[in-house]
Structure formats: C-alpha cells, structure tokens
Scaffold this active site. Structure first.
Site, PDB file in Angstrom:
ATOM      1  N   ASP A 136      -5.140 -10.268 -16.404  1.00 28.59           N
ATOM      2  CA  ASP A 136      -6.140 -11.307 -16.200  1.00 28.59           C
ATOM      3  C   ASP A 136      -7.342 -10.918 -17.053  1.00 28.59           C
ATOM      4  O   ASP A 136      -7.829  -9.793 -16.958  1.00 28.59           O
ATOM      5  CB  ASP A 136      -6.527 -11.344 -14.715  1.00 28.59           C
ATOM      6  CG  ASP A 136      -6.837 -12.745 -14.234  1.00 28.59           C
ATOM      7  OD1 ASP A 136      -7.634 -13.420 -14.897  1.00 28.59           O
ATOM      8  OD2 ASP A 136      -6.295 -13.144 -13.181  1.00 28.59           O
ATOM      9  N   ASP A 152      -9.323 -16.161 -17.260  1.00 27.74           N
ATOM     10  CA  ASP A 152     -10.083 -16.679 -16.121  1.00 27.74           C
ATOM     11  C   ASP A 152     -11.198 -17.635 -16.562  1.00 27.74           C
ATOM     12  O   ASP A 152     -11.977 -17.306 -17.454  1.00 27.74           O
ATOM     13  CB  ASP A 152     -10.689 -15.483 -15.380  1.00 27.74           C
ATOM     14  CG  ASP A 152     -11.338 -15.877 -14.073  1.00 27.74           C
ATOM     15  OD1 ASP A 152     -10.618 -16.333 -13.175  1.00 27.74           O
ATOM     16  OD2 ASP A 152     -12.577 -15.723 -13.952  1.00 27.74           O
ATOM     17  N   HIS A 175      -3.887 -17.248  -5.849  1.00 27.17           N
ATOM     18  CA  HIS A 175      -4.854 -16.575  -4.974  1.00 27.17           C
ATOM     19  C   HIS A 175      -6.070 -17.442  -4.662  1.00 27.17           C
ATOM     20  O   HIS A 175      -6.951 -17.002  -3.928  1.00 27.17           O
ATOM     21  CB  HIS A 175      -5.297 -15.281  -5.645  1.00 27.17           C
ATOM     22  CG  HIS A 175      -6.028 -15.563  -6.935  1.00 27.17           C
ATOM     23  ND1 HIS A 175      -5.401 -16.120  -8.030  1.00 27.17           N
ATOM     24  CD2 HIS A 175      -7.325 -15.428  -7.271  1.00 27.17           C
ATOM     25  CE1 HIS A 175      -6.288 -16.302  -8.997  1.00 27.17           C
ATOM     26  NE2 HIS A 175      -7.460 -15.882  -8.567  1.00 27.17           N
ATOM     27  N   ASP A 176      -6.142 -18.635  -5.228  1.00 23.24           N
ATOM     28  CA  ASP A 176      -7.305 -19.499  -5.026  1.00 23.24           C
ATOM     29  C   ASP A 176      -7.050 -20.688  -4.107  1.00 23.24           C
ATOM     30  O   ASP A 176      -7.932 -21.540  -3.955  1.00 23.24           O
ATOM     31  CB  ASP A 176      -7.801 -20.040  -6.379  1.00 23.24           C
ATOM     32  CG  ASP A 176      -8.522 -18.977  -7.193  1.00 23.24           C
ATOM     33  OD1 ASP A 176      -9.078 -18.039  -6.595  1.00 23.24           O
ATOM     34  OD2 ASP A 176      -8.516 -19.081  -8.431  1.00 23.24           O
ATOM     35  N   GLU A 217      -7.266 -20.667 -17.748  1.00 25.47           N
ATOM     36  CA  GLU A 217      -7.599 -21.425 -16.539  1.00 25.47           C
ATOM     37  C   GLU A 217      -8.681 -22.452 -16.881  1.00 25.47           C
ATOM     38  O   GLU A 217      -9.733 -22.088 -17.404  1.00 25.47           O
ATOM     39  CB  GLU A 217      -8.101 -20.475 -15.442  1.00 25.47           C
ATOM     40  CG  GLU A 217      -8.275 -21.179 -14.100  1.00 25.47           C
ATOM     41  CD  GLU A 217      -9.194 -20.428 -13.140  1.00 25.47           C
ATOM     42  OE1 GLU A 217      -9.077 -20.665 -11.930  1.00 25.47           O
ATOM     43  OE2 GLU A 217     -10.031 -19.622 -13.587  1.00 25.47           O
ATOM     44  N   ASP A 226      -4.014   3.941   2.786  1.00 29.75           N
ATOM     45  CA  ASP A 226      -5.441   3.670   2.998  1.00 29.75           C
ATOM     46  C   ASP A 226      -5.679   2.200   3.373  1.00 29.75           C
ATOM     47  O   ASP A 226      -6.823   1.752   3.478  1.00 29.75           O
ATOM     48  CB  ASP A 226      -6.274   4.065   1.764  1.00 29.75           C
ATOM     49  CG  ASP A 226      -5.944   3.224   0.533  1.00 29.75           C
ATOM     50  OD1 ASP A 226      -5.013   2.385   0.610  1.00 29.75           O
ATOM     51  OD2 ASP A 226      -6.616   3.409  -0.498  1.00 29.75           O
ATOM     52  N   ASN A 262      -0.320   4.585  -0.257  1.00 32.31           N
ATOM     53  CA  ASN A 262      -0.907   5.861   0.201  1.00 32.31           C
ATOM     54  C   ASN A 262      -1.606   5.772   1.551  1.00 32.31           C
ATOM     55  O   ASN A 262      -2.378   6.648   1.930  1.00 32.31           O
ATOM     56  CB  ASN A 262      -1.858   6.405  -0.870  1.00 32.31           C
ATOM     57  CG  ASN A 262      -3.024   5.450  -1.122  1.00 32.31           C
ATOM     58  OD1 ASN A 262      -3.037   4.334  -0.598  1.00 32.31           O
ATOM     59  ND2 ASN A 262      -3.989   5.885  -1.908  1.00 32.31           N
ATOM     60  N   ASP A 312       0.848  -1.193   0.000  1.00 32.92           N
ATOM     61  CA  ASP A 312       0.000   0.000   0.000  1.00 32.92           C
ATOM     62  C   ASP A 312       0.886   1.246   0.000  1.00 32.92           C
ATOM     63  O   ASP A 312       1.706   1.428   0.901  1.00 32.92           O
ATOM     64  CB  ASP A 312      -0.898  -0.039   1.253  1.00 32.92           C
ATOM     65  CG  ASP A 312      -1.668   1.256   1.438  1.00 32.92           C
ATOM     66  OD1 ASP A 312      -1.900   1.967   0.431  1.00 32.92           O
ATOM     67  OD2 ASP A 312      -2.041   1.557   2.597  1.00 32.92           O
ATOM     68  N   ASP A 359      -1.796  -1.216  -3.833  1.00 27.71           N
ATOM     69  CA  ASP A 359      -2.133  -0.455  -5.034  1.00 27.71           C
ATOM     70  C   ASP A 359      -0.979  -0.489  -6.040  1.00 27.71           C
ATOM     71  O   ASP A 359       0.089  -1.064  -5.769  1.00 27.71           O
ATOM     72  CB  ASP A 359      -2.489   0.994  -4.659  1.00 27.71           C
ATOM     73  CG  ASP A 359      -1.468   1.596  -3.708  1.00 27.71           C
ATOM     74  OD1 ASP A 359      -0.258   1.469  -3.990  1.00 27.71           O
ATOM     75  OD2 ASP A 359      -1.871   2.170  -2.664  1.00 27.71           O
TER      76      ASP A 359
HETATM   77  C1  GLC Z   1     -11.258 -18.011 -11.169  1.00 30.18           C
HETATM   78  C2  GLC Z   1     -10.449 -17.094 -10.299  1.00 30.18           C
HETATM   79  C3  GLC Z   1     -11.127 -16.966  -8.985  1.00 30.18           C
HETATM   80  C4  GLC Z   1     -12.485 -16.384  -9.195  1.00 30.18           C
HETATM   81  C5  GLC Z   1     -13.302 -17.210 -10.188  1.00 30.18           C
HETATM   82  C6  GLC Z   1     -14.507 -16.468 -10.671  1.00 30.18           C
HETATM   83  O1  GLC Z   1     -11.266 -19.308 -10.695  1.00 30.18           O
HETATM   84  O2  GLC Z   1      -9.139 -17.512 -10.213  1.00 30.18           O
HETATM   85  O3  GLC Z   1     -10.391 -16.185  -8.081  1.00 30.18           O
HETATM   86  O4  GLC Z   1     -13.181 -16.289  -7.990  1.00 30.18           O
HETATM   87  O5  GLC Z   1     -12.551 -17.519 -11.336  1.00 30.18           O
HETATM   88  O6  GLC Z   1     -14.141 -15.393 -11.490  1.00 30.18           O
HETATM   89 CA    CA Z   2      -3.555   2.151  -1.182  1.00 32.58          CA
END
Ligand code: GLC
Ligand code: CA
Length: 560
Positions: free
Chosen positions: A101, A205, A331-332, A258, A28, A26, A24, A32
C-alpha cells in the site's frame, strides 16, 4: 470489437491482508508478519495469485497504518524487514505476487520530515507540507474553511511557528505538498525501494487527492470534508501520476489507485491502455453506494437497480479500454452480507454475492474473512471502538440528536471497523487468532460457528465456493476477457448478465430475493444446451427455459 491485450494482472485474483487482524504469532494480541507467514499455505489454497498488504510500515496507529512514520521499514509491532522478505520470497516461490500500500497523500505527524518541517519556516522540509499563516487579525483564523474527513477542521495550529498545517484526514496525518518536486522524488525513491526488493506493485491510497488547487480557496460549506472539490481531482493530478508511472514502467509491476470520488470518465482516462496510461486499475466507490448516499454512514435502503446500473456502466464503458478492479469488501466497509446480502441467508447470499462480482470483467480482490462469510459485530459501548473515523462520526451524529445506543445500532451496520475484527480461524479461545488473554480488538463471538477450520470440513462452505469460483475464473478465459451484457435491467430481484468470448457464452444468474423468483431465459437462449458450471444450491434434472430460483440462488451456465 476491441481485442483486449493480455496482462498477468488481468488474470489474477488478489487477497487483501489487514495484518493487525490476520494472525498473531507471538501472543501480544496483535496480528503480525510471522502470523501472515504461517497462513501462506492457507492463502495459496484459495487459488489467489497475489497478496495486497494494507500498510505494514512503522506508524503511531492514528489511522492504523495509513499514517506512516517511515516508508522504508516495517512496523515493529508486525516484525522486521527480514520477516517481510521471507514472505515475499515464499509468496514468489508459490507463484504469488505481493503488493504494498503506497500512502503518499499524507504522512504521520511523527514522520521525520514532518518533525523537521515543524522546526522553522526555513527548514528544508518546511515546504514538504502545507504550512500557511492564519487569516484575519493576528492570524487567529485557519487559512481557509476546509474541514477534514476524519476530525473537525482541516487545519491544525502550531504555536512555535505561528502557522497552520493542512490535514484532510486526521490531525496526525499532515498532507504532503506534492507540488514540491523534492516530495515527488521522495515518492519515487520509496517506490524504487520496494520494487527493487522484488515487490510487484502498489495499491495507491487516495492517490487522486494528491494535487491541491493553487491558493487553497474556500470550499463549498458542507459539514464534513468541506473543500474536497479542490483536491478530489486537483490541477496537477494527471501530471504527477504520469511522473510516477515512469518509475512503474521500469519494472514488471502494476498499480491500482484508490479514487474515492473519481468519475467513470476520469477512470477511463487514467486506465486507458497505451501512451499516457496512468494507472492499471482504479478502486472505484460507485458500486459501494447501493445502500448509502455518498458515504457508508448515510444509509438508505439497498437498491439492486442502483447496483446493477453502476456495474453495467463500469463494465461496458471500461471494456476494451482500461481494466476494472472488482471488490465488495475491504478494510473500509462493513461486511457485505449485511449490506447487499441477508444475514438470514448468510451462506446462500455470501455465495451469490461472490458469484455476482467475481465473474464480471476485472481483477477480483477478496478481503480477509470475506471468504468464510464473516459478519458485522454490535458493540456495547463506544469505548470498544478503535478508529478515529468512528469517534468523529459519533461526534457528528450526536449533533444530529443520536444518543450512544442509537449510534451503536447504526454503527453495527455501516462502520468500517466491522471488517477489522480478527480473522476467525477455529473454535478455540480467541478464534485461534491469538494466545493472548486480550486480543487488540474484539472478536466476533460467532467464531464458534464461523471459522476457517469449520469451513474446511464442509464441502459446501462459503470458503470452498470461493475456491471454486477463483479456479473457474482462472481456467476460463471467457471470465477474464469476455465482454459483458446485462439482461432484465429493470428487475428489482435478479441480476443476470452474460459474458461473451470467442463464440462462447456464460450466463450468470443471481437472485437478490429471499423469495422464490421465476426465471425466463433471455431471448435466443436454449438452457438445455448450457452446462451448469457453478451453483450455490443443488440443481437436479433437465433444465427448461423457465425455472424457479430459490432465495439468493446463483447459477452459472456455460454455452460452448
Ligand atoms: C484510504 C484508506 C483508509 C484510510 C484513508 C486515509 O481511504 O483505505 O483506510 O483511512 O485512505 O489514509
Ligand atoms: Ca503479535
């Protein structure tokens, strides 16, 4: 044996950024783009060749960016288009590519198209989505029995239109009707917008979900994602991928799709090089199922044999045809150390897992924080969570008799939110992630020990080990282009494989055990002739064909 064609995307390693939790700038409390910019030196220092940004477009955050309200702009929480262009330019000057993405299975319900589509049945945008009349008397029942992946039914009723719209993910993520040629033109225009700006490609995605079966028939009744068999590889998927590919072909770029349930056979079909190639790589989920059944939340004990079998299939069957993507975190998914590794051997197992996947054939992706061995976090209350999927799973597990405490215990092992806690930069307040009093999401209290600054100072850190691996891969064609052969397939403790290229051999030895394990060199090997090129423990003295491996030990020998 098939000679593999050389491509830049095969030779790179990629760092994945989930901007909200990177840094981050700034105060908040929200990560970012200027925060990302300030970390480019660090990212470059890893030796990676590219950055993939999880979505950074404007979004109401129903799914933290995977619900896009404007495809040609930047989330104001993250900054501006100029901030993005600054990163793009600086990354390029450093020799790093930048990937966006592309989320086109669905938009946000706050996207202009959806708002228009809601206005009337004859609005030109109405057919951008799946609007359908209800079933039965007075239309009081949804058009079919489909259930969403994130939030109850897959249909949401709109009173003004007296119709339902389809959302296979959250309510705020209406599915785009890709059968409408205008929608496909929009997708191509989005692709061109970013490619013309200089972006080097896309991570697409849930791209395998974009075609739904005609007539939207009822699905096989299961309690979540009912109907998925009608869109996990729909009738027009390949046609649409071909269409998008034509745009990609106009640029020097790449696309990794994906494919949550895509079979290896389909992956080979999508990724096979030559005419008809649809994708450059696929993000498969198969190897992420070695400790769960179908989905992360249905946990079963980790099986090394299952993991090895999966990797073996993908490595050998893709070789010479298409190209693999390699990952163990994103991230999943929860942090890998607590899935396939061992928290009691955090450093050793993190390094072993890195060796195990990064030296296979494919393009490795490294998720932010993975390179310092970040771990999961146990929350004290469901209210500390942020993700729509968590709340949906809480609802489902309550039906199975789980109370909050039991749910939180499971969640600390399997929840994808474990991967979304802010990156731990140093041991100062809030891990150096933000100067705000309250970061947007809880920081793992272990930041006082596990952080980038501490890892920089320690020559044996996980971080420095990742650097070594990335560099080794880059400098040794055998790691990039060599073929793959596994030994001791039945071992429940060792994952041993060989890479083979132009007369050289690389033997990659990984122990998944917390005990001492005896290793015998495979037939034909004379270990004393090998050069130890990577190891996660000190190794001294003459090497024989038989030796002992310490807990989670990795050794890599090169034979010239
Ligand atoms: C993909 C993304 C996931 C998202 C899902 C719906 O699996 O990686 O994070 O929630 O699609 O867009
Ligand atoms: Ca920020």
């Amino acid at each position: 044996m098939a000679e593999i064609t050389r491509k830049w995307y095969k030779e790179m390693s990629v760092y994945q950024i989930w901007t909200r939790s990177l840094c981050d700038s700034n105060g908040d409390g929200i990560g970012d783009l200027p925060g990302v910019y300030s970390k480019l030196d660090y990212i470059q220092s890893l030796g990676v060749d590219g950055i993939w940004f999880s979505p950074i477009y404007p979004t109401p955050n129903a799914d933290y960016g995977y619900d896009i309200s404007d495809y040609k702009n930047i989330n104001p929480e993250f900054g501006t288009l100029d901030d993005f262009k600054k990163i793009l330019d600086s990354a390029h000057k450093r020799g790093m590519k930048v990937f966006m993405d592309l989320v086109v299975n669905h938009t946000s319900d706050e996207h202009e198209w959806f708002k228009e589509s809601m206005k009337s049945k004859d609005n030109p945008y109405h057919d951008y989505y799946f609007w359908r009349d209800g079933k039965k008397k007075g239309g009081k029942k949804p058009p079919n029995n489909w259930l969403s992946i994130f939030e109850g039914k897959a249909w949401e009723y709109n009173k003004d239109l007296d119709q339902y719209y389809l959302h296979v993910f959250a309510k705020k993520q209406p599915d785009l009707n890709m059968d409408n040629p205008k929608v496909r033109e929009e997708v191509k225009s989005i692709m061109r917008f970013w490619l013309d700006m200089g972006v080097d490609g896309f991570r697409e995605d849930v791209i395998t979900f974009i075609s739904k079966k005609e007539g939207l028939p009822n699905g096989f009744p299961i309690p979540i994602a009912c109907g998925i068999e009608h869109y996990k590889h729909g009738p027009h998927l390949e046609e649409y991928l071909d269409e998008f590919r034509q745009v990609l072909n106009e640029y020097d770029c790449f696309a990794v799709g994906e494919g949550p349930m895509t079979s290896l056979k389909d992956a080979v079909n999508f990724c096979s090089e030559g005419p008809g190639q649809k994708l450059d790589m696929l993000i498969s989920f198969d190897h992420m199922n070695a400790d769960c059944f179908m989905a992360d939340w249905i946990k079963i004990p980790f099986s090394l044999r299952k993991l090895k079998k999966t990797f073996d299939r993908w490595q050998t069957q893709m070789y010479g045809k298409g190209w693999n993507s390699l990952y163990i975190e994103n991230h999943d998914h929860a942090r890998i150390i607590e899935r396939y590794g061992n928290i009691n051997y955090r450093v050793e197992s993190a390094k072993m897992l890195a060796t195990m996947y990064m030296l296979q054939c494919g393009t490795p992706f490294i998720y932010q924080g993975q390179e310092i061995g970040m771990t999961n976090l146990k929350f004290d209350s469901i209210n500390e969570y942020k993700d729509v999927m968590t709340f949906n799973n809480f609802r489902l597990f309550k039906m199975l008799g789980f109370n909050e405490e039991r749910f939180l215990k499971l969640s600390a092992k399997v929840n994808r939110e474990n991967a979304r806690t802010p990156v731990q930069w140093n041991s100062s307040k809030n891990a150096g992630f933000t100067t705000a009093d309250e970061p947007w999401f809880k920081i793992n209290p272990n930041y006082t020990e596990i952080n980038v600054e501490a890892a920089e100072k320690d020559e044996n850190s996980i971080l420095n080990y990742y650097r070594k691996l990335i560099k080794f891969r880059k400098e040794n064609e055998i790691v990039i282009y060599g073929n793959f052969k596994q030994y001791y397939k039945n071992s429940g403790k060792l994952f041993v494989y060989e890479r083979n290229y132009k007369g050289q051999k690389l033997l990659v030895i990984n122990s998944f055990s917390d005990k001492i394990v005896k290793f015998n060199a495979p037939d034909g090997y004379d270990m004393s002739k090998g050069e130890l090129v990577i190891s996660n423990y000190p190794v001294r003295g003459q090497i024989n064909n038989c030796f002992e491996l310490r807990p989670y030990e990795s050794r890599v020998y090169l034979f010239k």
